[in-house]
Design a protein around this motif. Structure first.
Motif, PDB file in Angstrom:
ATOM      1  N   SER A  43       0.795  -1.157  -0.122  1.00 53.47           N
ATOM      2  CA  SER A  43       0.082   0.140  -0.044  1.00 53.47           C
ATOM      3  C   SER A  43       0.728   1.357  -0.182  1.00 53.47           C
ATOM      4  O   SER A  43       0.520   2.292  -0.503  1.00 53.47           O
ATOM      5  CB  SER A  43      -0.970  -0.032   1.070  1.00 53.47           C
ATOM      6  N   ASN A  44       2.143   1.113   0.639  1.00 57.17           N
ATOM      7  CA  ASN A  44       2.986   2.157   0.472  1.00 57.17           C
ATOM      8  C   ASN A  44       3.595   2.794  -0.896  1.00 57.17           C
ATOM      9  O   ASN A  44       3.439   3.794  -1.130  1.00 57.17           O
ATOM     10  CB  ASN A  44       4.166   2.093   1.499  1.00 57.17           C
ATOM     11  N   SER A  47       0.455   4.358  -2.569  1.00 55.20           N
ATOM     12  CA  SER A  47       0.487   5.611  -1.968  1.00 55.20           C
ATOM     13  C   SER A  47       1.219   6.581  -2.744  1.00 55.20           C
ATOM     14  O   SER A  47       1.034   7.595  -3.159  1.00 55.20           O
ATOM     15  CB  SER A  47       0.786   5.823  -0.693  1.00 55.20           C
ATOM     16  N   GLU A  50       0.442   7.578  -6.231  1.00 55.14           N
ATOM     17  CA  GLU A  50      -0.579   8.456  -6.187  1.00 55.14           C
ATOM     18  C   GLU A  50      -0.022   9.929  -5.972  1.00 55.14           C
ATOM     19  O   GLU A  50      -0.753  10.979  -6.201  1.00 55.14           O
ATOM     20  CB  GLU A  50      -1.683   8.285  -5.065  1.00 55.14           C
ATOM     21  N   ARG A  51       1.284  10.040  -5.545  1.00 56.75           N
ATOM     22  CA  ARG A  51       1.720  11.135  -5.448  1.00 56.75           C
ATOM     23  C   ARG A  51       2.604  11.757  -6.317  1.00 56.75           C
ATOM     24  O   ARG A  51       3.029  12.860  -6.369  1.00 56.75           O
ATOM     25  CB  ARG A  51       2.946  11.103  -4.043  1.00 56.75           C
TER      26      ARG A  51
END
Length: 461
Positions: A43-44, A47, A50-51
């Motif tokens: 999930s990291n 994440s 998404e950045r």
């Protein structure tokens, strides 16, 4: 069976049921934890994806319908539709730098390009991120109009690091891992640049910060540069104005002990005042839970201070503005560049009139430059020093890529004593420390109409 035996059986059954539930819970949690730890597609990583964007997602809020259509088209590889939609978006929102960057990226499509990234505080300071993005977008648009870098177009990847040291380290690691990235503009705050800078250094990827001023960055890494003068320069300019122009020798300093930038500016100012024959009579920590603006201003005055120096960072600007209001023009106020913000004019109001702020660049002192003319045409308004120095950071990377379009070549070009490039704030040259050899501009708050607050920052001549 007796009542006591019945109770014993019930207790045993309840205990067994409880143990079963606990065991199942432990098994479920361990499986979840193993899943989160096991491998790189966690999930990291999702994440992080998404950045970072080159156009397939908007990192800023408030995208209009046309911009959203353009972004969706990029994500599908339909670059012709993306160009049409983003052009429509910019007709109604001309000062949107993200849309302009994505438009220029879409025009490249799958063609050959050189790529640089921007590491920005989008999540924590969207206005500051927009100011920086406008400088990057303007430099990209200019090189696109010129046909690229030796005929090769420039692509921009935008990253949201939240101005958070831990997140910025993760973003830096992702950018280092991407071999197409030739350089980075950013990060924002000095603490964040110091944290991420270690990652860029080990990954041998150049990062040029247009904002970070802490003296700790001087000589920090052969891969870390900045287009903004260090706190050493700003502090000496303010201290010299205090002792030479104002003929004052006693100061009180307000700073944030939790900010590397604030501590750096405070320490440099204290040293500069001492070297100029003055003295700092008191220091007040804005981050202290018991801080009182009224009590601190009174103590400063009681100890003989005739100057208040605001070495605050953005995070404690509200408390610094309480000092401005309480002081109400009784003592002369000096300040560092984080005080240069619309909020200072809005909240400080008449109490802030006469305040002297050190900034790296001001549009009124450069009103005839090509950069200012182009920026006004592009953004339909004036830009500030953050935009100008982000432009300069991007221009420096473009010039280095033009010399040698590899990570090693970019770093060697920037460190060369012969390196120079024309920027918004004069020619761009770097010292061996990675610092830019440039002065600061002192500005003063006066009544005015330009900002819409009733007050303006204007350069001291």
């Amino acid at each position: 069976m007796s009542q006591s035996k019945n109770e014993t059986v019930v207790l045993v059954l309840a205990l067994l049921l409880t143990l079963g539930l606990v065991g199942a819970g432990i098994w479920w949690f361990s499986q979840l934890s193993q899943g989160n730890r096991g491998g790189t597609t966690t999930s990291n990583d999702r994440s992080l994806s998404e950045r970072i964007s080159v156009g397939e997602k908007s990192l800023l809020s408030g995208a209009n319908a046309a911009k959203q259509q353009g972004i969706e088209a990029i994500s599908k590889g339909d670059y012709a539709q993306a160009i049409r939609s983003l052009q429509t978006s910019l007709q109604s929102q001309k000062n949107d730098p993200e849309a302009l960057i994505y438009l220029n990226n879409a025009r490249i499509g799958t063609g050959k390009s050189y790529t640089i990234a921007a590491s920005l505080p989008i999540g924590s300071d969207p206005n500051g991120a927009l100011e920086i993005l406008r400088g990057i977008a303007q430099a990209q648009d200019k090189v696109a109009s010129a046909g690229g870098i030796n005929g090769v177009k420039l692509k921009i990847a935008i990253a949201n690091d939240d101005n958070n040291p831990q997140v910025a380290e993760q973003v830096a690691a992702a950018l280092v891992k991407d071999p197409t990235i030739l350089g980075v503009v950013g990060p924002y705050a000095s603490d964040v640049t110091l944290a991420a800078g270690s990652v860029y250094n080990s990954g041998q990827l150049v990062a040029i910060s247009p904002i970070s001023t802490s003296v700790k960055l001087s000589g920090f890494s052969p891969y870390i540069f900045r287009t903004v003068p260090s706190d050493y320069v700003a502090a000496r300019a303010l201290a010299n104005y205090m002792t030479s122009n104002l003929q004052k020798t006693h100061a009180a300093v307000f700073f944030n002990s939790q900010s590397g930038y604030s501590q750096s500016l405070k320490s440099e100012f204290v040293t500069a005042v001492s070297l100029g024959g003055g003295q700092v009579e008191a220091e007040f920590d804005l981050s202290d839970p018991g801080f009182s603006a009224a009590r601190s201003v009174k103590q400063a005055s009681d100890r003989g201070a005739d100057i208040l120096m605001l070495a605050t960072n953005t995070g404690e600007l509200d408390k610094a503005l309480q000092v401005v209001q309480v002081n109400n023009k009784r003592l002369q106020i000096l300040a560092g560049d984080d005080v240069y913000a619309p909020k200072t004019l809005e909240v400080g109001g008449g109490a802030a009139v006469g305040m002297i702020v050190a900034v790296p660049w001001h549009i009124d002192a450069n009103s005839n430059s090509e950069f200012v003319r182009q920026s006004r045409q592009l953004w339909i308004g004036d830009v500030n020093w953050r935009t100008a120095l982000a432009y300069d950071a991007t221009v420096a990377l473009i010039a280095a890529i033009q010399r040698s379009p590899t990570r090693t070549g970019v770093q060697q070009a920037l460190r060369s004593p012969e390196f120079t490039a024309p920027g918004a704030a004069g020619n761009i040259r770097f010292l061996p420390s990675g610092d830019r050899n440039a002065p600061v501009q002192l500005v003063q708050i006066v009544p005015g109409k330009r900002s819409g607050t009733g007050y303006d920052f204007v350069p001291l001549r």
